[in-house]
Every structure is written in structure tokens, then in C-alpha cells.
Design an enzyme around this catalytic site. Structure first.
Site, short mmCIF file in Angstrom:
data_model
loop_
_atom_site.label_atom_id
_atom_site.label_comp_id
_atom_site.label_asym_id
_atom_site.label_seq_id
_atom_site.Cartn_x
_atom_site.Cartn_y
_atom_site.Cartn_z
N GLU A 26 6.56 79.21 63.60
CA GLU A 26 5.35 78.80 64.31
C GLU A 26 5.64 77.48 65.00
OE1 GLU A 26 0.54 78.16 63.91
OE2 GLU A 26 1.71 78.43 62.08
N CYS A 231 -2.17 80.41 63.39
CA CYS A 231 -3.36 79.99 64.14
C CYS A 231 -3.04 79.78 65.62
CB CYS A 231 -3.94 78.71 63.53
SG CYS A 231 -4.64 78.94 61.88
N ASN A 355 -4.51 86.81 62.66
CA ASN A 355 -3.92 85.87 61.70
C ASN A 355 -5.05 85.15 60.97
OD1 ASN A 355 -1.71 83.80 60.76
ND2 ASN A 355 -3.34 82.55 61.65
N GLU A 356 -5.23 85.49 59.71
CA GLU A 356 -6.19 84.80 58.83
C GLU A 356 -7.65 84.97 59.22
OE1 GLU A 356 -3.18 81.17 57.46
OE2 GLU A 356 -5.02 80.71 58.58
#
Length: 797
Positions: A26, A231, A355-356
Site C-alpha cells: 500500500e 483504504c 477494502n474494510e
């Protein structure tokens, strides 16, 4: 507590290990620009902007040079630009002759690292405004500008934008150098995409990776790489033309000078020089399966979401990406890949959507994309999201959706205290074989040997679990001068790099992953008659108080009840606010009590942008600031959470959907009983969690088999006492070599950590030991991790 006999049944295969252990890249902590991406010039295209970060501007990292009597001006323009999506460029005007006028770049961190006898590739785009009056010089020089470490000369030509490149060989070493472009003649010139790369990048690729960082990653031998972030992939505007849009992979393709600037969600500029083509190429170079993450058109941090009637754009993001990776050159996006230099397929088989994220708004958008991918590319294995917690209603909802839609993987994320990892080694033992868990982000909170040791124990559980398909530690990279997150696997500055203790644990699990899990049996031998005391009971005694940072909350009818004695204590009604942030109620005794109260949020409180500070918290079982439990109201993504803190490190115990209503009175109840925590709001059960503690005296192990028959047995001893481990392999006699390869991490203090000064302090040692081919005995030191490799005769590792 006794010694351990492990019997490994070499011919009883439990399951294939597949692509179990990989890495997660990331762009956080300047992982790309200033990190893995080899570019040495910061703000090379003059596109930095206050949108990226308040103190950024177009001239960030650039300084005007005026030497002697030289008079120089520099400013940034966009008219007559080189590219429309990357429009800013520098206009440099040297008006008065002197000893040199021009522009200088600071690079990243300490500066531009220059080493004697190494070559550097300089390039730029330029346009002369007016007649050419003489040569310009490109210098590698020290910070003060007095010492030149290498230089080149070029004579600009008139007639529109032109490209220039050359190699510069350094005749000195300086890790805080500058790149300077100077002239002693009057000139007015436009400059754009001013670039400097080491000529030696990873595998010597143009626009390539910093070699030392890339080599550390390659040496891990990861089976897959998740990218371009978590994120980072879903925060931003829905309009792909916005500078602050969600990450759009199509914007990262093509010539680097045409790629637009982007506001990185970790508050810095992202050049996109490291784009999706480069990610795929890097995966191929290190032998890792690519695992891209794309958005589902939903930003959970700001509650921005594409209308359901306009989801085709996001469906195309997925379908076109698969075509870009796998399509033949006759397809639209396969042709783009081929034009960039890779006509062959990248053989994509995994795709993560989201994502999440939590909640129905994400799930309904995810299912639209999933349906389209399954119809057109049924071979692609897709994964959804189970939020950023290890338990709770939002976590359960992700799994429920995956089962219903037959999603291949469920993406779990958790960052926990090291004790949690040891207590949860068997977390996945009862998970079903499908869908499989993808632990897309995990780490214990810290970078010491203790953290790595607990992670090693946990990873033996991942190896043995049928329900785990993929797992990767996160984050991977960190430039120490631009730290957004801690801990990280690999740390670096502008010229040095080291792997943390966790890096070496991850590397060993990947290097010795094996192809199949073997069936094992264990017996305790030479056991002591002394009964081991029960260390698993929780202690919930301690301070009880309410805390807020940004809200005004009225607390009424507070009542504490000791469930063993029936004694109750009450508190007068009170308020907490920005001015009065804490209110102590009492100290609880024992581990069997309940707390009831009412609360009313008067103003503030909802976390800004759905993240960061919560509305308020009930702290209980508080021993001190570093050891306590918290019940959080209106926290991350407007959830209610239960957290435990051990020695300052947090472990989340559950995330649940709840959002308070302003000026409404809510009723809350907390019950702790033994190892169990239950919470209720307005009569509805939210948390019902059994806390786990590590089982004392346990050795954690696994056994796997390589494709050539070699057997690797991993063993972790998290206790301080040495343990004898006896390993017996049930197989034909004389199959294995008479030497056992030992790879051992031991002899470290739990608080030891690696650093630039001592990068190998916590790292493995290798040795060969003889054995009789029947049973191998090894004394596993306290706080150690060892791999015992039994090689088949004639094989090589």
C-alpha cells in the site's frame, strides 16, 4: 509442562497450501514515491498542491539557484503545457549572467543519495522560449552547492517540447545531495518531468524499482502481492477526473509524463509513476500472483456512493482490469498492455472488490460487480470485505454475504496486541473450507522480537487451517522520514534499508511454506507432576470512567452492581465534553459485575469523516492508561466497538453497527462475567464476546511437504523455558538425508528490534545437524522459532 513428541505422517496429506503467504503493498509511509519506486526527484512535474497536503505547492522541494551576480526567476505555468492531465511545468529564466543560475531539487528525506562510480539517468522535457544562448549543466552536488559530485551538459534546441536524457557518473559519495540545473548564460526555458533514476534499478528496468528494497521483497518469495492499497483504493470522489478521486487504475497507465497527479489518502502527493502495469510487472518479476484491489463505487469514510442505476462504470473497472491483465493483444485493454511492452498475459486469477467496508450500501454494490465478473470470467476468484475487525455483527455480515453469493474469499483485517495473536493461534481451526478466509492485513502492534515471535505462533495456525486461503502482513514498507503507520515490515531512508524482526519471520514462512500440509500427532513426554496453574481467567477489576474528546454527552442513572455480592453503587448525573473530557465513577473489584447507564449526545461526537475520534468511551477494568478495556460509541465508520489494551497495544474484540441519535436518551448495559463481555443498547444485544488468553506451556508447530518430498517442521516456543522437541517421520527408511537443516531465531531479548545501526540483530541463523533417520531431538530454546528441514536424498534446497 513436559517435552513434546511430534509424529509427522509424511504420506498423509491434509491439504494443499496453495498461495498461502504473500505480501500487501500500500502506498502509505511513502512506500512508492521515495520508496520502492526508483525516482529520486521529488515533485518532478511541479504538480504538488495544497489539496494533497496544506503545506504543499507547485515548487515544493525545488529552490532557485543564484550564484555570484546571477539573477534568476522561476515560476510554474500551465499554458502551452506538455500534457493536459499533467499540465504544470516550470518556467526558468536566468536574466543576468553570473556564476550560475538555475533550479535545484532536494529529493526525498535527507536528500538525493549519490554514490561514487555509480551512474544515474537524468531526463526531462523542455521547451525554449526565445533563442538558445548556450549550454546548460546538470549537476549532482552537495547540499551547500559547493561540491560537484557529477555533471552532464546539454544544449537546448528550439521548436516546441523536446525530450532529453543522459547518464551521469558520480565521482563522489553524498547521501544528502541535490540535483541542480544551472547555466551561466541568459535563458528562458520551460522544464517538465525532471527525473533522476539510478541506472541500476531492480532487474535494470526503466522506470523501475529501487533495487535494495525490491531485493528484500523478492527474497521473501511471496506467493502473491495485494496492491495498490487498502483504504487508498476506496477513499475519494466518485468522479475519476477529480484530483481527489478514488484510485482509478486506468489513470496509472501509459507514458509516465501523461499520468495525472493524485492526492494520496495518506496526505501526500502520489505521482502514479508506479502504476498498475508496473505492479503487474513487479509481481511477475518476484514470482508472486497479482491480487489487485478495486473500489465498488463506495467510500465508507465519507458515505459517498455511486447510484445503483449508475454502477456500469464500476462494473467496467473490474471487467476491463481483467482484460488488461489477461486479454490477448487483439482486445481493447490487452492491446494497451501489449503497447506498454507486455503482449503476454499476466495470468490474473484473484480480484478483491472493496477494502474494510461495512453495511448494506457496500454489499449491494459489490454483488452487482461480482455478478458481472462471474458471468464473463468465472475462473477469477473474487474476495469481499469483512470490515476491519476480528469479530462483531459487521464482521459476521461479510461472511454471511460471501456464503450466500459463493464468493471465493472473505477479506479479514486486524491489528492486535501480540498477546491476542498467541491466544488466537487456533482461531481458524473450525473455519469451513469454503469460502476461505483471506487475512488481507494483519500485524501485532510493535516491531520487537516479541511481536514477531507471537506472529510466528499465529502463522502455524494459519498453515494448519483448512479455512485459510491467503494471508499477508501489513503494511509492507515505510520511509522513516514519512511515517504514517507503525509497525511496518521493511524500513528505509534514502539509501539504507532493513527488515524488522517480523520480516524475517514472514520470510521464513514463505521460504519454507511447502506445497502440502502433513498430518501430525503429538504427545507430551517427561511431563512434570506439578499441576500447571490456570492462567486463562480474565481480571476485569479496575477503574471505570467516561471519556470524550469532541462531544457533549449527558450520563444519567449510572449504576454498578457486583453480581456476586449484590452490592450496588450509583453516581450522580454528570456530563462530559470538550472542556471536561473525563469523569471517574469508581473502581470495580472482581470479574463479575454489570454497569447500567443512560446517555444522550447533545452535540458533536460523530467521528469526523466517519473515522478518528469517537463520540465517547466507557473505560473499564482500567489498571492504568496502557492496560484497560474500552466500550466505544460512534467510533470508526460510526460503529460501536469493544477494545482491550495490553501494555499500550490495542486488540479489537468486536465491531457493531450502531449510531446514536442527537438529543435522544439511550440505555446501555455492560456485563462482565469470567471471560465474557456482553453489551446492550436500548435492550438490543451488541457484543457477546469470550476473551481468550494464551495457553501456558504450549509449543506451536506445523509440518509441510515440498514438491520434491522435503519435509519442513516449524516450531515456536513462546515460553521462557527450554523444551525438548522430538520429531519422528513415518516414511520409508533411508528416504531422507542424514543431515537436518536447522534455521533458528533465538537468543534475543523480547524487546530487541532491528535498526539501521544493527539491521540483523534479530535474524535467523542456519546450521546442519546429524540424525539417525528415525527420530530427531532438538532443544527448542525459550522465546524461539525454529525450522527443521528434512531433505530427501539427492534433493537440493
Amino acid at each position: 509442562m513436559g517435552d513434546l513428541q511430534i509424529t509427522v505422517h509424511c504420506d498423509r496429506k491434509v491439504k494443499r497450501q496453495g498461495d498461502l503467504f504473500g505480501i500487501f503493498f500500500e502506498d502509505i509511509n511513502h512506500a512508492a514515491d521515495g520508496g520502492l519506486y526508483g525516482e529520486l526527484v521529488r515533485n518532478r512535474s511541479f504538480e504538488f498542491n495544497a489539496v494533497d497536503r496544506p503545506d504543499y505547492h507547485e515548487m515544493t522541494a525545488w529552490n532557485v539557484v543564484e550564484r555570484g551576480d546571477s539573477v534568476t526567476q522561476a515560476h510554474v505555468e500551465t499554458r502551452r503545457s506538455l500534457n493536459t492531465e499533467n499540465p504544470h511545468y516550470l518556467v526558468l529564466e536566468v536574466m543576468t549572467e553570473g556564476e550560475g543560475g538555475g533550479i535545484s531539487n532536494e529529493g526525498y528525506g535527507e536528500g538525493i543519495p549519490v554514490e561514487e562510480n555509480k551512474e544515474y539517468l537524468f531526463s526531462c522535457w523542455y521547451q525554449l522560449f526565445g533563442p538558445n544562448t548556450g549550454e546548460m549543466e546538470i549537476h549532482l552536488e552537495d547540499k551547500e552547492g559547493g561540491g560537484i559530485l557529477g555533471k552532464a551538459v546539454f544544449l537546448p534546441e528550439a521548436g516546441g517540447w523536446k525530450h532529453f536524457s543522459c547518464k551521469i557518473k558520480a565521482w563522489g559519495t553524498n547521501y544528502g545531495a541535490r540535483l541542480t540545473i544551472v547555466t551561466c548564460m541568459p535563458v528562458r526555458i520551460g522544464l517538465d518531468m525532471v527525473s533522476l533514476f539510478p541506472t541500476h534499478t531492480f532487474l535494470d528496468r526503466r522506470n523501475g524499482m529501487r533495487a535494495d528494497i525490491a531485493e528484500l521483497i523478492r527474497d521473501m518469495k511471496p506467493r502473491f502481492m495485494r496492491f495498490p492499497g487498502g483504504c487508498l483504493a476506496h477513499i475519494g470522489s466518485l468522479d475519476m477526473e477529480d484530483r481527489v478521486s478514488m484510485y482509478r487504475w486506468k489513470k496509472t497507465l501509459g507514458p509516465v509524463e501523461k499520468r495525472p497527479p493524485r492526492r494520496n489518502s495518506w496526505n501526500y502527493n502520489q505521482t502514479l509513476g508506479l502504476g498498475f502495469y508496473e505492479y503487474f510487472q513487479f509481481c511477475e518479476d518476484i514470482g508472486a500472483e497479482p491480487l489487485p484491489v478495486i473500489s465498488a463505487g463506495y467510500d465508507p469514510h465519507h458515505l459517498r456512493m455511486a447510484p445503483l442505476s449508475e454502477m456500469q462504470e464500476w462494473v467496467d473497472e473490474a471487467l476491463d482490469l481483467i482484460e488488461f491483465a489477461n486479454g490477448n493483444p487483439g482486445t481493447k485493454w490487452g492491446a494497451v498492455r501489449a503497447e506498454m511492452g507486455h503482449p503476454e498475459s499476466f495470468h490474473l486469477k484473484y480480484l478483491a472488490i472493496g477494502n474494510e467496508e461495512v453495511g448494506d450500501s457496500f454489499f449491494e454494490r459489490y454483488e452487482i460487480i461480482l455478478k458481472a465478473v462471474k458471468e464473463k470470467y468465472p475462473q477469477i476468484q473474487v474476495m469481499n470485505s469483512a470490515s476491519t475487525g476480528s469479530a462483531g455483527s459487521v464482521f459476521d455480515k461479510g461472511w454471511e454475504q460471501a456464503r450466500r453469493t459463493r464468493t471465493s474469499f472473505v477479506d479479514e483485517h486486524f491489528y492486535q496486541c501480540p498477546e491476542w495473536f498467541l491466544a488466537n493461534v487456533d482461531r481458524y481451526a473450525d473455519y469451513a473450507a469454503a469460502p476461505k478466509a483471506f487475512i488481507g492485513e494483519y500485524a501485532s502492534k510493535g516491531d520487537t522480537w516479541k511481536n514477531a515471535l507471537m506472529e510466528a505462533a499465529f502463522m502455524t495456525g494459519l498453515e494448519k487451517a483448512e479455512g485459510v486461503g491467503l494471508a499477508c502482513y501489513a503494511p509492507l514498507l515505510c520511509h522513516v522520514d514519512y511515517k504514517n503507520w507503525h509497525p511496518n515490515l521493511i524500513c528505509y531512508d534514502n539509501h539504507r534499508v532493513f527488515g524488522t524482526a517480523s520480516y524475517y519471520v514472514q520470510k521464513l514462512f514463505m521460504n519454507y511454506q511447502g506445497e502440502t500440509l502433513l498430518y501430525t500427532e503429538e504427545d507430551v513426554i517427561n511431563a512434570s507432576d506439578t499441576e500447571t496453574p490456570d492462567k486463562t481467567a480474565m481480571d476485569f477489576s479496575g477503574k471505570i470512567q467516561f471519556v470524550t474528546e469532541r462531544a457533549q454527552v449527558d450520563i444519567t442513572d449510572f449504576c454498578y452492581t457486583d453480581c456476586e455480592t449484590g452490592v450496588t453503587e450509583k453516581a450522580e448525573n454528570f456530563s462530559i465534553s470538550r472542556e471536561d473530557k473525563k469523569h471517574f465513577c469508581l473502581s470495580a473489584f472482581g470479574s463479575n459485575y454489570q454497569i447500567t447507564f443512560k446517555f444522550c449526545r447533545r452535540n458533536g461526537g460523530l467521528a469526523k469523516n466517519l473515522e478518528g475520534t469517537s463520540c465517547f468511551e466507557l473505560e473499564f477494568a482500567g489498571k492504568d492508561e496502557e492496560n484497560k478495556f474500552t466500550w466505544i460509541f460512534d467510533g470508526w465508520q460510526r460503529l460501536t466497538l469493544i477494545n482491550a489494551f495490553v501494555n499500550g497495544h490495542c486488540a479489537d474484540l468486536g465491531l457493531y453497527e450502531f449510531e446514536s441519535e442527537k438529543n435522544k436518551v439511550h440505555e446501555a448495559k455492560l456485563i462482565v462475567e469470567g471471560n465474557r463481555i456482553r453489551t446492550y443498547i436500548d435492550g438490543v444485544t451488541y457484543c457477546d464476546h469470550i476473551c481468550k488468553k494464551p495457553v501456558p506451556g504450549r509449543i506451536y508447530y506445523s509440518a509441510v511437504k515440498e514438491s520434491n518430498g522435503t519435509v519442513n517442521v516449524k516450531a515456536v516456543n513462546p515460553e521462557t523455558e527450554e523444551r525438548l522437541v522430538r520429531i519422528t517421520l513415518t516414511t520409508e527408511e533411508n528416504v531422507f538425508s542424514d543431515k537436518v537443516k536447522l534455521v533458528v531465531m533465538s537468543g534475543f531479548l523480547l524487546e530487541d528490534r532491528n535498526s539501521f545501526e544493527n539491521p540483523m540483530l534479530v535474524s535467523p541463523a542456519e546450521m546442519l545437524c546429524e540424525w539417525d533417520g528415525k527420530a530427531f531431538e532438538y532443544r527448542l530454546a525459550g522465546n524461539s522459532f525454529a525450522i527443521m528441514q528434512f531433505q530427501v536424498k539427492g534433493s537440493s534446497q
